[in-house]
Design an enzyme around this catalytic site. Structure first.
Site, PDB file in Angstrom:
ATOM      1  N   SER A   1       0.831  -1.191   0.000  1.00 16.62           N
ATOM      2  CA  SER A   1       0.000   0.000   0.000  1.00 16.62           C
ATOM      3  C   SER A   1       0.872   1.250   0.000  1.00 16.62           C
ATOM      4  O   SER A   1       1.699   1.428  -0.883  1.00 16.62           O
ATOM      5  CB  SER A   1      -0.960  -0.058   1.200  1.00 16.62           C
ATOM      6  OG  SER A   1      -1.949   0.943   1.101  1.00 16.62           O
TER       7      SER A   1
ATOM      8  N   ASP B   1      -9.808  -3.065  -6.002  1.00 13.77           N
ATOM      9  CA  ASP B   1      -9.101  -2.330  -4.960  1.00 13.77           C
ATOM     10  C   ASP B   1      -9.517  -0.862  -5.016  1.00 13.77           C
ATOM     11  O   ASP B   1      -9.228  -0.165  -5.989  1.00 13.77           O
ATOM     12  CB  ASP B   1      -7.587  -2.463  -5.171  1.00 13.77           C
ATOM     13  CG  ASP B   1      -6.783  -1.903  -4.013  1.00 13.77           C
ATOM     14  OD1 ASP B   1      -7.311  -1.069  -3.258  1.00 13.77           O
ATOM     15  OD2 ASP B   1      -5.607  -2.296  -3.866  1.00 13.77           O
TER      16      ASP B   1
ATOM     17  N   HIS C   1      -7.033  -5.718  -0.654  1.00 14.66           N
ATOM     18  CA  HIS C   1      -5.948  -4.756  -0.455  1.00 14.66           C
ATOM     19  C   HIS C   1      -5.214  -5.046   0.861  1.00 14.66           C
ATOM     20  O   HIS C   1      -3.981  -5.092   0.892  1.00 14.66           O
ATOM     21  CB  HIS C   1      -6.528  -3.335  -0.438  1.00 14.66           C
ATOM     22  CG  HIS C   1      -5.507  -2.253  -0.301  1.00 14.66           C
ATOM     23  ND1 HIS C   1      -4.922  -1.639  -1.390  1.00 14.66           N
ATOM     24  CD2 HIS C   1      -4.948  -1.675   0.795  1.00 14.66           C
ATOM     25  CE1 HIS C   1      -4.059  -0.723  -0.970  1.00 14.66           C
ATOM     26  NE2 HIS C   1      -4.060  -0.732   0.355  1.00 14.66           N
TER      27      HIS C   1
END
Length: 337
Positions: A149, A283, A312
């Protein structure tokens, strides 16, 4: 600093029998003056003190998402270490101030030494990771960086700011490296993170007084939609009942919305052969449109789209599956060591 060994297994042996027997060391240190949690898989607790003849040839370092709590990656680093046959250390370093320090340790270090300004902000978190490497890893150590991320944005910035790092490969999982505020999730949360986050502090403060079993039940309720939630994630989530942790998490997130705008195509181009991108199909932080655009801009890059339905926040229920894929992806560099 505190350090404890978690799990069974002889530290002198590098080859694991099973995941449960893998030695896992937990440390709380000050880095850039901020409380930092480090989890280390393998017998190499201190790479700077390890004799050269037993020094591993490669370090796998995970740069987390946000919340940047190392505990979310316990299962992941154990599974990755096991998949690598215990030949290389696998570490994860938390973001500055995202962990709840142990008793007797403050969120910031009480010292006269001037530390990095705004260490809890996005820029500070990048410098925090570089400082961690400088102080804990030999400068000629070869690295595999695994960003998750916002950890992908930090990883690219680390490669940009410290080109001397011996990075063999960077694996970027569900990479939030552009237009975060314009993503579906960003459009929803940007007003809250940038203007209203302070109103969340009082409820968190009040919840912090609840008994641990009640907090745990609340976390399980929030994660009830997962078929097989990772137990490590449930325990780690209890950190989010700390106002200090939540304040630092939300502050960093607000900066992400404002500062992660344009994709750094220059750095990507310069390091393309070292990079692996892994995007999700559904996502809401980095939608499939972002995958299609980066794939078009870098047709020769190793840019993949998840076909397994992994979310995610893969650490919640797909750590072992992700670790197995990464083990396969890095075999080419391992054979050259």
């Amino acid at each position: 600093m505190t350090a404890d060994m978690l799990g069974a297994g002889a530290a002198e042996s590098t080859r694991p029998g099973s995941e449960e027997q893998i030695p896992l060391y937990e440390e709380f240190i000050y880095c850039c003056g901020a409380a930092t949690q480090v989890l280390k898989c393998g017998p190499w607790k201190d790479l700077l003190e390890t004799e050269s003849k037993t020094l591993p040839g490669l370090l796998f370092l995970i740069i987390p998402g946000n919340p940047g709590l190392a505990g979310y990656y316990r299962t992941f680093i154990r599974a990755l270490y096991h998949g690598l046959n215990g030949q290389y250390p696998v570490w994860v370093v938390s973001h500055a101030g995202h962990c709840k320090p142990p008793s007797g340790m403050g969120m910031t270090e009480d010292t006269d030494i001037k530390e990095l300004e705004d260490v809890f902000g996005l820029h500070g978190q990048i410098e925090h990771k570089l400082d961690f490497l400088r102080k804990n890893v030999p400068k000629d150590m070869k690295l595999v960086l695994i960003g998750h991320s916002i950890g992908c944005y930090i990883t690219l910035e680390m490669m940009k700011r410290a080109s001397e790092l011996q990075v063999l490969r960077s694996v970027l999982l569900f990479p939030t490296i552009e237009r975060m505020a314009q993503s579906p999730q960003g459009k929803l949360l940007t007003p809250v993170l940038c203007k209203l986050r302070y109103i969340l502090y009082m409820p968190v403060y009040l919840l912090s007084f609840l008994p641990e079993r009640v907090k745990t039940s609340m976390v399980r309720f929030v994660l009830r939609g997962l078929k097989c939630p990772d137990e490590a994630s449930i325990v780690t989530s209890l950190n989010l009942f700390s106002v200090d942790c939540v304040a630092n998490v939300l502050y960093m997130a607000s900066q992400e919305m404002m500062k992660v705008v344009e994709r750094d195509s220059t750095t990507i181009k310069q390091n393309l052969k070292k990079l692996i991108f892994y995007y999700g199909v559904a996502d809401n932080w980095c939608p499939q449109q972002y995958f299609e655009e980066i794939k078009m801009d870098f047709p020769d890059g190793d840019i993949r789209l998840c076909e397994k339905g992994i979310r995610h926040a893969f650490v919640l229920d797909a750590s072992r599956e992700m670790a197995a894929m990464i083990t396969d992806w890095v075999q080419d560099i391992l054979t050259r060591l």
